[in-house]
Design an enzyme around this catalytic site. Sequence first.
Site, PDB file in Angstrom:
ATOM      1  N   GLY A 233      53.953  -6.861  38.734  1.00 17.19           N
ATOM      2  CA  GLY A 233      54.588  -7.702  37.724  1.00 17.19           C
ATOM      3  C   GLY A 233      54.800  -6.963  36.422  1.00 17.19           C
ATOM      4  O   GLY A 233      55.897  -6.907  35.889  1.00 17.19           O
ATOM      5  N   PHE A 234      53.714  -6.406  35.885  1.00 17.10           N
ATOM      6  CA  PHE A 234      53.726  -5.582  34.668  1.00 17.10           C
ATOM      7  C   PHE A 234      54.189  -6.349  33.439  1.00 17.10           C
ATOM      8  O   PHE A 234      54.465  -5.763  32.401  1.00 17.10           O
ATOM      9  CB  PHE A 234      54.615  -4.338  34.856  1.00 17.10           C
ATOM     10  N   GLY A 504      45.987 -16.200  35.400  1.00 14.65           N
ATOM     11  CA  GLY A 504      46.308 -16.778  36.701  1.00 14.65           C
ATOM     12  C   GLY A 504      45.108 -17.334  37.440  1.00 14.65           C
ATOM     13  O   GLY A 504      45.036 -18.539  37.709  1.00 14.65           O
ATOM     14  N   ARG A 580      31.879 -13.846  36.203  1.00 12.96           N
ATOM     15  CA  ARG A 580      31.609 -13.546  37.610  1.00 12.96           C
ATOM     16  C   ARG A 580      32.852 -12.911  38.259  1.00 12.96           C
ATOM     17  O   ARG A 580      33.972 -13.352  38.016  1.00 12.96           O
ATOM     18  CB  ARG A 580      31.241 -14.841  38.336  1.00 12.96           C
ATOM     19  N   ASN A 583      36.305 -11.685  43.588  1.00 15.34           N
ATOM     20  CA  ASN A 583      36.421 -10.759  44.716  1.00 15.34           C
ATOM     21  C   ASN A 583      36.240  -9.343  44.174  1.00 15.34           C
ATOM     22  O   ASN A 583      37.177  -8.757  43.641  1.00 15.34           O
ATOM     23  CB  ASN A 583      37.785 -10.912  45.404  1.00 15.34           C
ATOM     24  N   GLY A 656      42.527  -9.522  34.392  1.00 16.94           N
ATOM     25  CA  GLY A 656      43.724  -8.824  34.853  1.00 16.94           C
ATOM     26  C   GLY A 656      44.133  -7.647  33.996  1.00 16.94           C
ATOM     27  O   GLY A 656      44.586  -6.626  34.512  1.00 16.94           O
ATOM     28  N   GLU A 657      44.028  -7.785  32.690  1.00 18.80           N
ATOM     29  CA  GLU A 657      44.595  -6.757  31.817  1.00 18.80           C
ATOM     30  C   GLU A 657      43.563  -5.969  31.021  1.00 18.80           C
ATOM     31  O   GLU A 657      43.900  -4.985  30.352  1.00 18.80           O
ATOM     32  CB  GLU A 657      45.621  -7.400  30.875  1.00 18.80           C
TER      33      GLU A 657
HETATM   34 MO1  MOS Z   1      50.954  -9.737  31.540  1.00 17.83          MO
HETATM   35  S1  MOS Z   1      51.864  -8.190  30.530  1.00 17.83           S
HETATM   36  O1  MOS Z   1      50.497 -10.775  30.235  1.00 17.83           O
HETATM   37  O2  MOS Z   1      52.272 -10.489  32.356  1.00 17.83           O
END
Ligand code: MOS
Length: 690
Positions: A233-234, A504, A580, A583, A656-657
């Site tokens: 996605g980026f 997400g 936590r 996965n 995620g980031e």
């Molecule tokens: Mo991420 S760059 O917040 O879709």
Amino acid sequence: MSAIGTSWARIDGAEKVRGSAPYAYEHVTDAVYLWPITATVARGRVSAMDTAAAESADGVLLVLTIENAPRLADTSDGDLTILQSPEITYRGQLIGAVVAEHPEVARQAAAMVEVTYDQAPHDTEFRVDHPDSYRPEQVNGGFEPNSEQGEPDRVLASPPTGTTQIDQWYSTPEEHNNPMEPHTVVATWDPDAPLLTLYDSTQSTQGVVSTLAPVLGIEPEHMRVIAPHVGGGFGSKGSPHSHDVLAAMAAMRLPGRAVKFAVPRQHMFLYVGHRAPTSSRLRIAADSDGNITALVHEAHTHSAHAKEFAEQAAVSSRMMYTAPHRRTDHHLVPLDVPPPFWMRAPGEAPGMFAGEVAMDELAHAVGIDPIDLRIRNEPAEDPETGKPWSSRQLVDCLREGAERFGWDRRRAEPGTHREGRYLVGFGVAASTYPHMVNPGNEALIRYQDGRYTVRIAATDIGTGAWTTLTLIAADALGIPPEQVHLEIGDSALPSATVAGGSSGTSSWGSAIVTAAHQFRARFGNDPADGAELSAEAADNPDLEKFTAASFGAHFVEAHVDVDTGEIRIPRMLGVFSIGRAINPRTVRSQLIGGMAFGISMALHEESVRDPRFGHVVTQDLAEYHIPVHADIADVDAIWLDDPDEHATPMGSRGAGEIGIVGSAAAVVNAVFNATGVRVRDLPVRLDDLL
Ligand code: MOS
């Protein structure tokens, strides 16, 4: 039994390895092909488009231009408004398309369209002192553009004796999102239903519907977007862009035909978003023990005439460290460039590069260890709001990482550690990323024949959502993961928000847990076939009471060749506090991927915009440098065992980031420790070190 915390192999892994997991372009075999026409001037007007030759080419079905394109119902979004007027606001803007039976014909015919322009002078050159620079009303993420506590200017202007001050500028270049799978869309219009179907490479199927339906003038229920698998996605796929509008326009002119538009790699540098260049001025004052007394972070970046986007580069400086006197600010320079958008930890990634290199400079200037400096300035509560942290284990991340990485082998004096032909340096930087849980997520659970079907319009952009959400559902229902049948990646499923902002898993997972608990409460552990229930995620009042964010610490060893200046990164370790791990296998992959982005940001990536013509010249993966396997050596990520029950019902926080944030600073700090050369402008080049 707890499915959460097991390193479950990717449910979609085998299909992906075999090539049978369909990506957007691979849906629908009986299709026609679109090739776009883009503006070749950066500013002005299209005066004529001669389409005669293209229209008479064999196999051409449609030539769309600014003269014959369908009218859009809503033109308020400058990123999406194309082919509505002759006005050009950036080079590469979509001004037409050819659709043909074969992709080669479409491409050839598009080249035969003669476009003439009334060219106007353009300006694509970002500079901090640009006369049009302004403070936006808001920055990305919905934050205020500026903040102030205490009297930072007074403290910086007349510091008490013994104060150490640093005052430096840090810059990151323009950069472009380049997921392995470029943006792709397959659009079909059925006028009888009516229904517009898009197979789209997107981070949010429902986001595409809610954004594009009003633009195209159709009802959201007359639109469906499907994305079972997405090749990265980026950030740029966090919203539809003008290529989706173009494909939809073409499809609506060719009812019943599936129009395929694979954005070419070179066009990834044109109209799907980018990270704007940033320049940050950091001023920090500290007493002789390293206690920060004042901190000012002013961030400057560019935006587009077509649509404003403000990279929130100074926001993380509001809450990283204790500083009684503090100011942050943002300024934008509007240019004749495409609209910038989200890219790989927007705001935090460039902002924390500046902030965390500045902290390294401060540590060196005060003469204390950079880890000690951070620990000394660790805030007990959120310094901006005064709220308690839901959990902030940054100090533990720093200590754990120091121990594991062998930080005690670091020489405090830069340029003094040589091994063979390499100068060796160790660098550290902290990391943070806000924990976000979006409202409006709903999951449906249905029991049939011993299996629980879980439906939610989540999207897996390659990060492991198929697997992670299965584990969350299994855990909440108290069943083995094999008994869960997950359905995601389709806007027709129950409401879900974007796979972006590291939100997400938190957002979708919260809905799945609520639905699972309600399902068990209503139907018990032995439900009848056909038992079904859907529920929205329960409110989490703790998110108001606490500041929830993930934290981490990056450790980097850099080797710099004494003759050539070549930089190698043999070791990198990230230690994170992310709540936590649902996965461990996929979260580790996400974290080390982010850290590789950091090496890339530090040493490789740069979009070079030619001010004479206004376009990016480094417009493919040969010239837009990214690391290859040989550049990524021993990269590892671990996390603390610290479930955060305030953050989500799973005990997890956004992960995620955070691997991206701070990682480039750790590389630059390691290069400084190796060489004594402080680089403040990314990417680091060999000649910076010679
Ligand atoms: Mo991420 S760059 O917040 O879709």
